[in-house]
Scaffold this motif. Structure first.
Motif, PDB file in Angstrom:
ATOM      1  N   LYS A 233       0.069   5.248   9.006  1.00  0.00           N
ATOM      2  CA  LYS A 233      -0.161   5.340  10.453  1.00  0.00           C
ATOM      3  C   LYS A 233      -0.981   4.177  10.975  1.00  0.00           C
ATOM      4  O   LYS A 233      -1.227   4.096  12.172  1.00  0.00           O
ATOM      5  N   LEU A 234      -1.453   3.330  10.096  1.00  0.00           N
ATOM      6  CA  LEU A 234      -2.301   2.223  10.531  1.00  0.00           C
ATOM      7  C   LEU A 234      -1.455   1.118  11.150  1.00  0.00           C
ATOM      8  O   LEU A 234      -0.275   0.981  10.854  1.00  0.00           O
ATOM      9  N   SER A 235      -2.097   0.345  11.998  1.00  0.00           N
ATOM     10  CA  SER A 235      -1.408  -0.814  12.569  1.00  0.00           C
ATOM     11  C   SER A 235      -1.341  -1.914  11.513  1.00  0.00           C
ATOM     12  O   SER A 235      -1.995  -1.850  10.485  1.00  0.00           O
TER      13      SER A 235
ATOM     14  N   LEU B  25       0.874  -1.179   0.000  1.00  0.00           N
ATOM     15  CA  LEU B  25       0.000   0.000   0.000  1.00  0.00           C
ATOM     16  C   LEU B  25       0.903   1.218   0.000  1.00  0.00           C
ATOM     17  O   LEU B  25       1.997   1.184   0.558  1.00  0.00           O
ATOM     18  N   TYR B  26       0.428   2.305  -0.616  1.00  0.00           N
ATOM     19  CA  TYR B  26       1.203   3.537  -0.574  1.00  0.00           C
ATOM     20  C   TYR B  26       1.041   4.163   0.807  1.00  0.00           C
ATOM     21  O   TYR B  26      -0.041   4.601   1.176  1.00  0.00           O
ATOM     22  N   ARG B  27       2.121   4.218   1.547  1.00  0.00           N
ATOM     23  CA  ARG B  27       2.049   4.681   2.934  1.00  0.00           C
ATOM     24  C   ARG B  27       1.670   6.137   3.027  1.00  0.00           C
ATOM     25  O   ARG B  27       1.083   6.559   4.010  1.00  0.00           O
ATOM     26  N   GLU B  28       2.020   6.922   2.014  1.00  0.00           N
ATOM     27  CA  GLU B  28       1.785   8.360   2.123  1.00  0.00           C
ATOM     28  C   GLU B  28       0.353   8.743   1.741  1.00  0.00           C
ATOM     29  O   GLU B  28      -0.017   9.909   1.844  1.00  0.00           O
ATOM     30  N   HIS B  29      -0.427   7.753   1.285  1.00  0.00           N
ATOM     31  CA  HIS B  29      -1.798   8.059   0.900  1.00  0.00           C
ATOM     32  C   HIS B  29      -2.775   7.707   2.012  1.00  0.00           C
ATOM     33  O   HIS B  29      -2.459   6.941   2.905  1.00  0.00           O
TER      34      HIS B  29
END
Lengths: 252, 408
Positions: B132-134, B85-89
């Protein structure tokens, strides 16, 4: 086509969602702005000459041209390969070429935005009463964007080679520098290599001589399809190489 | 829906997947089971078309994954192990990106994003940054991304790894729901997951499919037979074996040797004979410690297949799998000292066997034995239990005395 457009939008958003994009833009804007005022001062108020220095012809321009595209593209394939995002993209219903094209266009767009600050300087000069040559500036700008596209495609191909973004950037910078060495070698071929002026090697070098093509068109305010094609062809070549290298990722 | 024929994948000299063939019908839910490095992920990658096979081919919905790659990709939802997943989105941006990749219209995309986020229980985190998700939440977003195009085929590579037990149950439930509409292939090395969700299991070991069928089938064909396990203080194990063997429905009784003062037996039978065995124990006054009904689990089977103890036996489909266990137990039972010591605890039965109703106050003093040889010195004889609860203030001394009391 739709796939490439989707990837393009994602990549461009990605560049602006990370600090890197903003930092590069900030630094370029600052340095180019300061240097423009210095150029203007040294040239005794020759606005057009100073503008052309910001769109080629100055060392700083080429430093940015050699360093920034690799920094933009270094993560595009290598990092996605290590986070698994490439696996996601390559199993999504888009072709590998669309993925590369989208990324290449995004990086080039970013560079285009960066070079467009010259229009700010021209606009300011215009407001202050000088008369910048908008046509010449536009042609030079187009040349910058075309050259950026080429350097971005080199960066992308380098990024597809390795899993480490920094190595990708390093490789791309070296290739870029070598590419800029060609005009230098060519100009001094007589003394360096003792070649006659009609030697085939000189002809070959002429085919990869960026500066020759830029000074023949963009820098003198001419948009020449032959020179545009020269950049597009080289960009396409490295783009194709990038697509192939991305493909080899499937089994590496 | 999915047909893999003679899939082989080599990496240099290493063969990751070796001639794997299987077929999944539409609507089937199949678990892909194997130890780490068995070639699960490699196989799944070949199914999705990410990795070209060295030889062999894959058809999904009648389309060749390499030749009609794009058509196949539109039909499969693939969740890779790394959950890319794109972390910055933000979560909904990631889903919008997936919707665009699949060419969904704007309204349709919005509707499906809402639905799919509800389904994975992430509707309240739609605007959260992916980075920011776990881990568990990211896993669920990954699942949402895979589900968004409403694919016919869902390929999930370790969808429950990194989830807490509660989330696992949720994901299991979700997969159970999906199973009604789609063909699902789940890989895992966690057995209970697979057993809970998948009616059919493919077991891969070292790049080969070594078993294919329902868990019950596999267990029946390849597993150990079911048995009642009895652990009790028994004065004469040979007599006990004979006695237990006379119960109706018992195929064999295996003496698994001594554990401290207790003796362990496996009463092999197809029906649950716990009550009968318990009755025998009560009538004989054996002090029971364990009486349980053990059915072979997929776990045991898997362990044996993975260790490659199984396949040769599996090939023969020999319905006499009781054979391998007894020799070990016999050997144990026959070994001198253990056998001789059995007479020791024979004096014990009176107290713990007492089945009479006991009130909370009138509880007879219960003796607790410490069987751990390590906190009693290395000379300790396991055959002589040492009481630890009747020592009084001088615990250590009392314990020693208690041990001394045991008749030998």
């Amino acid at each position: 086509m739709r796939g490439a457009w989707t990837i393009y939008r994602r990549e461009l958003a990605g560049l602006f969602l990370t600090p890197l994009g903003w930092i590069l833009l900030f630094v370029a804007l600052l340095v180019r702005g300061i240097l423009f005022t210095i150029y203007l001062d040294r040239l005794g108020g020759e606005v057009n000459a100073a503008l052309s220095l910001t769109q080629g012809g100055s060392v700083l321009y080429w430093v940015l041209m050699v360093l920034l595209p690799p920094l933009l593209t270094m993560r595009m394939v290598s990092e996605e390969a290590s986070t698994g995002l490439l696996e996601f993209l390559l199993t999504a219903p888009v072709t590998d070429a669309a993925v590369v094209a989208g990324k290449l266009l995004a990086a080039t767009t970013f560079m285009a935005l960066l070079w467009s600050t010259s229009f700010l300087y021209a606009g300011t000069a215009h407001l202050l009463g000088a008369a910048p040559d908008w046509g010449a500036l536009l042609a030079a700008y187009l040349g910058s964007v075309l050259a950026s596209g080429l350097f971005c495609s080199i960066g992308l191909a380098a990024s597809a080679v390795t899993n480490t973004p920094l190595i990708a950037a390093f490789v791309a910078v070296i290739v870029n520098v070598l590419l800029l060495f060609v005009p230098l070698v060519r100009a001094n071929a007589g003394q360096l290599l003792h070649l006659p002026p009609d030697h085939w090697l000189l002809d070959a070098m002429r085919q990869v001589d960026l500066l020759d093509h830029l000074s023949g068109s963009a820098w003198v305010g001419v948009v020449d399809s032959a020179h545009v094609l020269f950049f597009l062809a080289w960009t396409a070549l490295f783009g194709f190489l990038a697509v192939r290298l991305v493909e080899t990722r499937r089994w590496r | 829906m999915i047909t893999a024929s003679h899939l082989t994948r080599r990496f240099g000299a290493f063969t990751a997947v070796d001639d794997v063939s299987f077929h999944l019908d539409a609507g089937e839910v199949v678990g892909f089971l194997g130890p780490n490095g068995a070639g699960k992920t490699t196989t799944l990658r070949m199914l999705t078309g990410y990795l070209p096979a060295t030889s062999g081919g894959v058809e999904i919905a009648g389309l060749d994954v390499l030749r009609q790659s794009l058509a196949v990709r539109r039909r499969i939802g693939y969740l890779p192990e790394a959950v890319p997943l794109y972390r910055e989105h933000r979560v909904d941006e990631m889903l919008t990106f997936q919707a665009r990749l699949h060419g969904l219209g704007r309204g349709e995309a919005r509707r499906r994003i809402g639905a799919v986020l509800d389904r994975v229980g992430m509707a309240s985190r739609a605007r959260a940054l992916v980075g920011k998700l776990s881990k568990g939440q990211r896993q669920r977003v990954g699942l949402a991304v895979a589900l968004l195009p409403e694919p016919d085929v869902l390929i999930l590579d370790e969808p429950t790894s990194g989830l807490d037990p509660l989330q696992r149950i949720e994901v299991r439930k979700l997969i159970g729901e999906l199973a009604r509409e789609r063909t699902v292939l789940i890989s895992s090395h966690i057995l209970p997951e697979i057993e809970a969700v998948c009616p059919r299991v493919l077991v891969v070991v070292r790049g080969r499919v070594v078993a294919d069928g329902t868990p019950a089938q596999l267990v029946r064909q390849l597993g150990q037979p079911s048995h009642v396990r009895l652990e009790a203080v028994v004065p004469d194990p040979a007599e006990a074996v004979r006695l237990l063997g006379t119960l109706e429905g018992v195929r064999a009784v295996a003496d698994r040797g001594r554990l401290g003062i207790h003796h362990q037996f496996d009463v092999q039978t197809d029906v649950d004979l716990r009550e009968d065995v318990g009755a025998v124990a009560a009538s004989r006054g054996w002090a029971l410690r364990e009486l349980s009904w053990c059915q072979p689990t997929l776990e045991e089977l898997f362990a044996r297949l993975a260790l490659e103890l199984g396949p040769d036996r599996a090939a023969g489909a020999d319905p006499a799998p009781a054979a391998p266990a007894p020799p070990v137990a016999d050997a144990l039972a026959a070994s001198g000292p253990l056998q001789l010591d059995v007479s020791g605890p024979s004096a014990v039965p009176p107290e713990p066997a007492a089945p009479e109703p006991v009130g909370p106050e009138s509880a007879p003093p219960r003796r607790v034995y410490n069987l751990n040889p390590f906190d009693q010195g290395e000379t300790r004889d396991l055959g002589r239990p040492k009481a630890v609860d009747d020592g009084g203030p001088g615990g250590e001394q009392g314990g020693g005395a208690a041990a001394g009391e045991r008749p030998s």
